[in-house]
Design a protein around this motif. Structure first.
Motif, PDB file in Angstrom:
ATOM      1  N   UNK A   1      18.049 -23.168   5.011  1.00 42.02           N
ATOM      2  CA  UNK A   1      18.936 -24.026   5.795  1.00 42.02           C
ATOM      3  C   UNK A   1      20.404 -23.868   5.481  1.00 42.02           C
ATOM      4  N   UNK A   2      20.773 -22.813   4.735  1.00 40.02           N
ATOM      5  CA  UNK A   2      22.171 -22.572   4.409  1.00 40.02           C
ATOM      6  C   UNK A   2      22.895 -21.940   5.603  1.00 40.02           C
ATOM      7  N   UNK A   3      24.217 -21.999   5.553  1.00 41.56           N
ATOM      8  CA  UNK A   3      25.042 -21.449   6.620  1.00 41.56           C
ATOM      9  C   UNK A   3      25.823 -20.257   6.079  1.00 41.56           C
ATOM     10  N   UNK A   4      25.873 -19.181   6.873  1.00 41.02           N
ATOM     11  CA  UNK A   4      26.555 -17.954   6.432  1.00 41.02           C
ATOM     12  C   UNK A   4      27.502 -17.484   7.534  1.00 41.02           C
ATOM     13  N   UNK A   5      28.757 -17.240   7.150  1.00 40.24           N
ATOM     14  CA  UNK A   5      29.700 -16.540   8.020  1.00 40.24           C
ATOM     15  C   UNK A   5      29.841 -15.137   7.456  1.00 40.24           C
ATOM     16  N   UNK A   6      29.411 -14.145   8.227  1.00 45.28           N
ATOM     17  CA  UNK A   6      29.340 -12.763   7.766  1.00 45.28           C
ATOM     18  C   UNK A   6      30.278 -11.881   8.570  1.00 45.28           C
ATOM     19  N   UNK A   7      31.322 -11.398   7.913  1.00 46.71           N
ATOM     20  CA  UNK A   7      32.206 -10.404   8.511  1.00 46.71           C
ATOM     21  C   UNK A   7      31.758  -9.043   8.030  1.00 46.71           C
ATOM     22  N   UNK A   8      31.461  -8.136   8.953  1.00 47.39           N
ATOM     23  CA  UNK A   8      30.888  -6.854   8.545  1.00 47.39           C
ATOM     24  C   UNK A   8      31.231  -5.764   9.548  1.00 47.39           C
ATOM     25  N   UNK A   9      31.428  -4.549   9.021  1.00 46.80           N
ATOM     26  CA  UNK A   9      31.555  -3.370   9.873  1.00 46.80           C
ATOM     27  C   UNK A   9      30.212  -2.671  10.040  1.00 46.80           C
ATOM     28  N   UNK A  10      29.208  -3.103   9.263  1.00 46.59           N
ATOM     29  CA  UNK A  10      27.881  -2.491   9.363  1.00 46.59           C
ATOM     30  C   UNK A  10      27.138  -3.216  10.481  1.00 46.59           C
ATOM     31  N   UNK A  11      27.196  -2.650  11.676  1.00 51.50           N
ATOM     32  CA  UNK A  11      26.707  -3.369  12.846  1.00 51.50           C
ATOM     33  C   UNK A  11      25.195  -3.524  12.833  1.00 51.50           C
ATOM     34  N   UNK A  12      24.486  -2.580  12.203  1.00 50.34           N
ATOM     35  CA  UNK A  12      23.033  -2.742  12.066  1.00 50.34           C
ATOM     36  C   UNK A  12      22.725  -3.970  11.205  1.00 50.34           C
ATOM     37  N   UNK A  13      23.575  -4.216  10.211  1.00 51.11           N
ATOM     38  CA  UNK A  13      23.428  -5.395   9.357  1.00 51.11           C
ATOM     39  C   UNK A  13      23.592  -6.662  10.175  1.00 51.11           C
ATOM     40  N   UNK A  14      24.578  -6.684  11.040  1.00 48.33           N
ATOM     41  CA  UNK A  14      24.826  -7.847  11.888  1.00 48.33           C
ATOM     42  C   UNK A  14      23.660  -8.086  12.839  1.00 48.33           C
ATOM     43  N   UNK A  15      23.173  -7.015  13.446  1.00 46.49           N
ATOM     44  CA  UNK A  15      22.046  -7.148  14.373  1.00 46.49           C
ATOM     45  C   UNK A  15      20.805  -7.670  13.671  1.00 46.49           C
ATOM     46  N   UNK A  16      20.605  -7.254  12.419  1.00 47.89           N
ATOM     47  CA  UNK A  16      19.416  -7.655  11.682  1.00 47.89           C
ATOM     48  C   UNK A  16      19.482  -9.106  11.238  1.00 47.89           C
ATOM     49  N   UNK A  17      20.678  -9.598  10.905  1.00 43.45           N
ATOM     50  CA  UNK A  17      20.792 -10.893  10.238  1.00 43.45           C
ATOM     51  C   UNK A  17      21.292 -12.034  11.105  1.00 43.45           C
ATOM     52  N   UNK A  18      22.127 -11.733  12.079  1.00 44.54           N
ATOM     53  CA  UNK A  18      22.910 -12.800  12.711  1.00 44.54           C
ATOM     54  C   UNK A  18      22.219 -13.445  13.910  1.00 44.54           C
ATOM     55  N   UNK A  19      22.351 -14.773  13.989  1.00 47.13           N
ATOM     56  CA  UNK A  19      21.866 -15.527  15.140  1.00 47.13           C
ATOM     57  C   UNK A  19      22.870 -15.436  16.292  1.00 47.13           C
TER      58      UNK A  19
END
Length: 302
Positions: free
Chosen positions: A183-201
């Protein structure tokens, strides 16, 4: 700004450095319990936004609310409730990695010792070495371990895996998924777009200090084009005349093109008449969407 259930809420944020406007009416909402991707190239305003959220910079105008408070003037209390990992970690050179982890964690009220030990093992860090002897990747590990071993409400991660090898990238992603499940909240700034696709809502894409797109990945992708690659016995140049078809390229018997969602059925009807030998298609990937925003912007300038 009225308090909401959003962990982060930014409206019309502007930041000027003299005559240079780094942020121009930027908007950002991060909901409780989500992993939110914050995307943009160097110079787009991501780090400036994060520094304002952390209470390290004062806004020029607009509204900023993080964990229910305006960050400027409340940073000491807010930092007890959040963990921050920058993209380039520089800490106390004379401390060991383990001492730096403990000091960072103490600023947030302590650390889970079992979690600390587990993270040190998973990230293959030698905590007895002096911080000044670490490579860039090992410096990142120190900040990541200190953050992930802390029980806080919000994690702000600015290019957190910069310098890590691909195997440790997988370790990082697994821990972020655990935070989400907790239930934690994460703001993720990333250039690894595969990482963003895998993790982000959800994601927010910014350009030149302004928000250009924000929402769930699935909804954003539906607004954009599907890429086709076909091999056909008949000529395919006529596809360029169909509304919604873009970037048509023909080489020998292979044709590639993009189609807007609302024109897919028309294109499929036309393809059925071409005596196809092979066809592949895929929905737009985040990387393609990301590049599209900046390519379109550059073409407008030229």
């Amino acid at each position: 700004m009225e308090k909401t259930e959003n962990v982060i809420e930014i409206k019309n944020l502007t930041k000027d450095f003299g005559k240079f406007r780094a942020l121009n009416k930027l908007n950002l909402e991060v909901k409780k319990g989500e992993v939110h991707g914050f995307l943009g190239p160097n110079g787009s305003g991501k780090s400036t936004t994060i520094r304002i959220l952390l209470g390290l910079l004062k806004k020029s105008s607009g509204d900023v609310c993080i964990l229910g408070s305006e960050p400027w003037g409340n940073s000491v209390e807010l930092h007890k409730r959040l963990a921050y990992v920058p993209g380039d970690v520089n800490l106390w050179s004379n401390l060991t990695g383990g001492e730096a982890i403990d000091l960072l964690a103490d600023l947030r009220g302590g650390i889970d010792e079992a979690k600390r030990k587990e993270l040190i093992d998973k990230f293959s860090l030698d905590p007895k070495k002096k911080f000044r002897t670490y490579s860039k990747g090992n410096r990142q590990k120190v900040a990541l371990i200190a953050a992930l071993a802390s029980d806080v409400e919000l994690y702000i991660l600015d290019e957190p895996t910069s310098g890590l090898d691909p195997l440790l990238e997988v370790v990082f992603q697994n821990y972020i998924k655990e935070l989400k499940e907790a239930g934690k909240t994460v703001l993720l700034s990333s250039h690894i777009l595969a990482e963003v696709e895998s993790l982000c809502d959800r994601v927010t894409i910014i350009r030149e200090g302004s928000t250009v797109e924000s929402g769930e990945l699935s909804n954003i992708q539906k607004l954009h084009r599907t890429k086709f690659t076909i091999e056909a016995k008949k000529a395919t140049t006529g596809l360029s005349k169909i509304k919604g078809v873009h970037n048509l390229k023909v080489k020998d018997q292979t044709t590639t093109f993009d189609v807007e969602p609302e024109h897919l059925q028309t294109v499929m009807n036309s393809l059925a008449k071409l005596e196809l030998k092979q066809i592949t298609s895929h929905p737009p990937q985040l990387e393609e969407l990301f590049l599209q925003y900046y390519q379109d912007n550059n073409s407008k300038r030229s």
